[in-house]
Design a protein around this motif. Structure first.
Motif, short mmCIF file in Angstrom:
data_model
loop_
_atom_site.label_atom_id
_atom_site.label_comp_id
_atom_site.label_asym_id
_atom_site.label_seq_id
_atom_site.Cartn_x
_atom_site.Cartn_y
_atom_site.Cartn_z
N ILE A 150 0.85 -1.18 0.00
CA ILE A 150 0.00 0.00 0.00
C ILE A 150 0.89 1.24 0.00
O ILE A 150 1.80 1.36 0.83
CB ILE A 150 -0.92 0.02 1.24
CG1 ILE A 150 -1.85 -1.19 1.24
CG2 ILE A 150 -1.73 1.31 1.28
CD1 ILE A 150 -2.69 -1.31 2.49
N TYR A 151 0.64 2.14 -0.94
CA TYR A 151 1.38 3.40 -0.95
C TYR A 151 1.16 4.10 0.39
O TYR A 151 0.03 4.27 0.84
CB TYR A 151 0.90 4.28 -2.10
CG TYR A 151 1.41 5.70 -2.00
CD1 TYR A 151 2.74 6.00 -2.26
CD2 TYR A 151 0.56 6.73 -1.60
CE1 TYR A 151 3.21 7.30 -2.14
CE2 TYR A 151 1.03 8.03 -1.48
CZ TYR A 151 2.35 8.30 -1.75
OH TYR A 151 2.82 9.59 -1.61
N ASN A 152 2.25 4.54 1.00
CA ASN A 152 2.18 5.12 2.34
C ASN A 152 2.79 6.53 2.33
O ASN A 152 4.00 6.68 2.19
CB ASN A 152 2.94 4.23 3.34
CG ASN A 152 2.68 4.60 4.77
OD1 ASN A 152 2.36 5.75 5.08
ND2 ASN A 152 2.81 3.65 5.67
N ASP A 153 1.92 7.53 2.46
CA ASP A 153 2.41 8.91 2.48
C ASP A 153 2.41 9.49 3.88
O ASP A 153 2.53 10.71 4.06
CB ASP A 153 1.57 9.79 1.55
CG ASP A 153 0.11 9.84 1.96
OD1 ASP A 153 -0.27 9.13 2.91
OD2 ASP A 153 -0.65 10.58 1.32
N THR A 154 2.28 8.62 4.90
CA THR A 154 2.22 9.11 6.28
C THR A 154 3.57 9.15 6.96
O THR A 154 3.69 9.65 8.07
CB THR A 154 1.28 8.22 7.11
OG1 THR A 154 1.83 6.90 7.23
CG2 THR A 154 -0.10 8.13 6.47
N ILE A 155 4.61 8.63 6.31
CA ILE A 155 5.94 8.61 6.91
C ILE A 155 6.60 9.97 6.70
O ILE A 155 6.84 10.39 5.57
CB ILE A 155 6.80 7.49 6.30
CG1 ILE A 155 6.15 6.13 6.56
CG2 ILE A 155 8.21 7.53 6.85
CD1 ILE A 155 6.84 4.98 5.87
N PRO A 156 6.89 10.70 7.77
CA PRO A 156 7.42 12.06 7.61
C PRO A 156 8.86 12.07 7.11
O PRO A 156 9.66 11.18 7.42
CB PRO A 156 7.32 12.65 9.03
CG PRO A 156 7.28 11.47 9.94
CD PRO A 156 6.63 10.36 9.18
N VAL A 157 9.16 13.11 6.33
CA VAL A 157 10.52 13.36 5.86
C VAL A 157 10.84 14.82 6.16
O VAL A 157 10.08 15.72 5.79
CB VAL A 157 10.66 13.08 4.36
CG1 VAL A 157 12.07 13.45 3.88
CG2 VAL A 157 10.36 11.63 4.04
N VAL A 158 11.95 15.05 6.83
CA VAL A 158 12.34 16.39 7.24
C VAL A 158 13.60 16.80 6.49
O VAL A 158 14.59 16.05 6.44
CB VAL A 158 12.59 16.46 8.76
CG1 VAL A 158 13.08 17.84 9.17
CG2 VAL A 158 11.31 16.10 9.52
N VAL A 159 13.56 17.99 5.89
CA VAL A 159 14.71 18.56 5.20
C VAL A 159 14.91 19.98 5.71
O VAL A 159 13.98 20.80 5.66
CB VAL A 159 14.51 18.57 3.67
CG1 VAL A 159 15.66 19.29 2.98
CG2 VAL A 159 14.37 17.15 3.14
N ALA A 160 16.08 20.25 6.24
CA ALA A 160 16.43 21.59 6.77
C ALA A 160 15.39 22.09 7.76
O ALA A 160 15.01 23.26 7.76
CB ALA A 160 16.59 22.58 5.61
N GLY A 161 14.90 21.19 8.60
CA GLY A 161 13.96 21.56 9.65
C GLY A 161 12.51 21.59 9.23
O GLY A 161 11.62 21.75 10.09
#
Length: 739
Positions: A24-35
């Protein structure tokens, strides 16, 4: 009432356990770039995007569809419609609803007056049209309306010519309510105006009958060596005279992109033109009228009163409202695959004027890209615990970042997993991991494994010329991993171009062997005939398992292997040039024979669908549920995450009822109906699981309505469903089968 039969995947497969791999495509995993947390982290990167507004879910709000020339990929976003805000949600379930044979360019316009936006796309030196049948099928769907548009020109009824490299202007040019076309002639010097004859001849609203009204629209011709037009040009023999040359005999030209819009609220169409030999945009101002265009002035550095367009290379511009303020904005992006800026090249100009008299102000040169994992071109994600904290981190190799003059610089990007064992989260910590960018190579493809017996993961990286780079981990039991000087041309390696290595103990002798995917679509196998501290990779075969993912019509295959263990047996997924993932079994103990091809479209059937050309795939358990999850890369430079389907729900009652959703009868002995008619119109995905949490079928796309599922082939017991929508949320529950 629609009826959908559920067929167990076991009927399609010859191996036990395969059905556990439903993703299942999962877009709930956070990704942080430069805060900052990226809002569209897993939406997949942009290289040469083309923008159109279309209502995907029937809610009356124009959503966003991007067609990326690089990879011929459709990318769909639902617009939440928040006033005065850019409020898009990545909605990949709509992508599979678009025609799969679109290529080079695609613009979306309503040609048949039904209010649903149709598709104009390139085909065979001209234009193909797909009709949007939403009103007919009560969901987004397309059917072929016209394979080639013809136009009466020079006394002949012939194909309306458009170059595959160019983008025509498709819109109501003369203000009579139908869709006309302006395109460059074959020489690329003159603007041919093809007028839709629907109004003139009282044809039906869906008419696509054209006539070339003039071969020199606007009385201009292009200049060969500069981004401006010669004005005051007239055709020697206009309309149907048989000669499209101008009186001034303009230079032949290589091509351009066209956008029609009224720039100064005078009731006629002007043009914004992109040129193959320029980074800037040229605005042509129409001093004539809607019926008879005459370009009287131009701005070759548009917009000269703000920051001029500077898109590297070959800009194409698009006109649509992206911030929900009722005024269309200007988006300009590269239009030349393989020779353009690829990680911050999408320029967004907000319209601070009115929709009738636009005034464009630059907001960003990385529209949407600044909210995605965007590593330039050709991403290759690999999971790897670089700091030994028990969490899978993410290393993303790239074909390269564009640095000018068709030169690309490959890098490795490191995203540290800063979440927990059950809830991953990734933070960008290094955009030049292992400091490899100074090698000035392209197409980095990493793999990790302990090659010197010290318990630390060493790294091997493939690069485009065909050699392998070895980077030993110099720590002695310490973490995070630190790499010494790169060893080039490792063990005299000279494979085919663009090798994709994987370190894996393929023959189960406790030594890491090496499998390499190659540009020709096949796999090379190198057996480790050395020791745990001194590997010696001995070439065995360049046709491992008979694998060949190069499809008919393609000169390359770009095999990208990922071998993984399933219940003690090897399984193999291979990404490909075409963009499909191939799935194989019958590998263990069968290295000298052909592997069994289970599925040549694995990602299309069981993941997110077609995700662009040169896809890569890699797996690991990133959420601590004991099941493998997948990361997929693509030529656009983004990454998608797909977690293994499972549900964790506590249900007190055997009949589960939500505010907007009902399941009945439950328990059932034959048929079970899922009713979500009270949802607002949208597309949903429905997943069915057995009691071990394995997906046994995926049904999508579904539209708002009733769906009756046959449970005749189900054994008695408990099954789970998971209904996922973009705007209404996710619903999970159980279905009890009891005969």
């Amino acid at each position: 009432m629609k009826t959908l039969q559920i067929f167990l995947l076991l009927s399609l497969l010859s191996i036990k356990g395969y059905c556990q791999y439903g993703f299942i495509y999962n877009d709930t995993i956070p990704v942080v770039v430069a805060g900052d947390t990226l809002e569209l982290a897993w939406a997949g990167g942009l290289n040469c995007p083309q923008f159109s507004a279309i209502d995907l879910n029937g809610d009356g709000i124009k959503d966003l569809v991007i067609f990326d020339r690089t990879g011929n990929k459709v990318i769909t976003f639902i617009n939440k419609g928040t006033a005065n805000q850019i409020s898009y949600v990545y909605a990949p379930q709509y992508q599979r609803l678009f025609p799969q044979d679109m290529h080079d360019w695609a613009l979306m316009r309503d040609y048949n007056c039904d209010g649903d936006i149709d598709i104009f796309t390139y085909n065979n030196g001209g234009i193909r049209v797909y009709r949007n049948d939403y009103a007919i099928n009560n969901q987004l769907s397309f059917s072929l309306a016209c394979n080639e548009i013809y136009s009466t020109q020079f006394a002949n009824y012939t194909n309306l010519y458009v170059s595959p490299a160019n983008i025509p202007a498709i819109g109501d040019i003369n203000g009579d309510g139908d869709i006309d076309v302006i395109s460059f002639d074959v020489g690329g010097s003159l603007l041919n105006y093809h007028e839709n004859q629907r109004v003139e001849h009282s044809y039906s609203c869906d008419s696509l009958n054209y006539s070339m009204s003039t071969a020199c629209w606007g009385n201009v011709s292009t200049n060969w060596n500069a981004n401006y037009f010669n004005l005051g040009v007239s055709c020697r023999m206009d309309t149907h005279g048989g000669n499209s040359q101008s009186d001034t005999m303009p230079s032949r030209h290589s091509g351009g992109t066209l956008l029609d819009l009224d720039l100064n609220n005078d009731g006629d169409k002007d043009l914004i033109v992109g040129d193959l030999i320029s980074n800037s945009a040229d605005a042509l101002f129409n001093g004539g009228n809607a019926a008879f265009a005459n370009i009287t002035s131009q701005d070759s550095l548009y917009p000269v009163n703000n920051v001029s367009v500077n898109v590297n290379t070959f800009p194409a511009c698009f006109y649509l409202d992206v911030n929900n303020d009722g005024k269309r904005d200007l988006i300009c992006a590269p239009n030349a695959s393989g020779v353009s800026e690829n990680n911050h090249g999408v320029w967004y100009y907000k319209n601070v004027g009115s929709d009738l008299a636009p005034d464009f102000k630059l907001q960003t040169n990385a529209f949407l890209q600044n909210q995605m994992i965007e590593v330039g071109e050709g991403s290759a994600p690999v999971f790897f615990d670089y700091d030994n904290d028990g969490l899978q981190d993410l290393v993303v190799g790239t074909f390269g970042y564009f640095v000018g003059a068709s030169f690309y610089n490959a890098r490795l990007n490191l995203y540290k997993n800063t979440g927990t064992i059950n809830h991953p989260a990734f933070t960008l910590v290094d955009t030049n991991y292992a400091n490899l960018s100074n090698l000035n190579f392209r197409n980095f493809r990493p793999t990790f494994g302990d090659l010197d017996g010290d318990g630390d993961p060493d790294m091997i990286v493939g690069e485009s010329n065909g050699s392998l780079i070895y980077l030993p981990d110099t720590t002695t039991g310490g973490y995070p991993a630190q790499y010494g000087a790169p060893v080039l041309n490792y063990q005299g390696s000279t494979t085919q171009q663009c090798p994709v290595p994987q370190l894996v103990d393929l023959n189960h002798d406790n030594l890491l062997d090496m499998v390499i995917g190659t540009r020709n679509g096949k796999l090379r196998y190198y057996q480790n005939t050395g020791t745990t501290t001194n590997p010696i990779f001995t070439f065995i075969t360049d046709t491992l398992g008979g694998v060949n993912v190069r499809q008919t019509g393609y000169v390359t295959g770009y095999a990208q292997p990922f071998l993984f263990d399933s219940a003690g047996s090897w399984r193999l997924m291979v990404g490909s040039e075409r963009g499909y993932v191939y799935y194989y079994n019958n590998i263990t103990g069968n290295l000298a024979s052909n592997f069994n091809l289970v599925d040549s479209m694995f990602n299309y059937r069981y993941m997110n669908g077609f995700d662009g050309q040169r896809c890569t795939v890699w797996g690991a358990d990133i959420d601590g549920d004991g099941k493998m999850d997948l990361a997929e890369g693509n030529i656009e430079g983004g990454v998608g995450i797909f977690t293994t389907g499972h549900v964790n729900v506590a249900i007190a009652s055997p009949e589960q009822t939500f505010k907007h959703l009902r399941i009945f009868p439950n328990p059932t002995n034959d048929l079970c109906t899922i009713d979500f008619t009270s949802f607002k119109p949208e597309v949903a995905d429905l997943y069915i699981y057995d009691d071990l949490g394995r997906i046994i079928e995926t049904l999508h796309p579904l539209t708002t309505g009733h769906y009756t599922i046959s449970t005749k082939s189900f054994a008695d017991g408990i099954y789970f469903y998971n209904l996922r929508t973009v705007t209404s949320g996710m619903y999970a529950g159980k279905i009890m089968v009891n005969r």
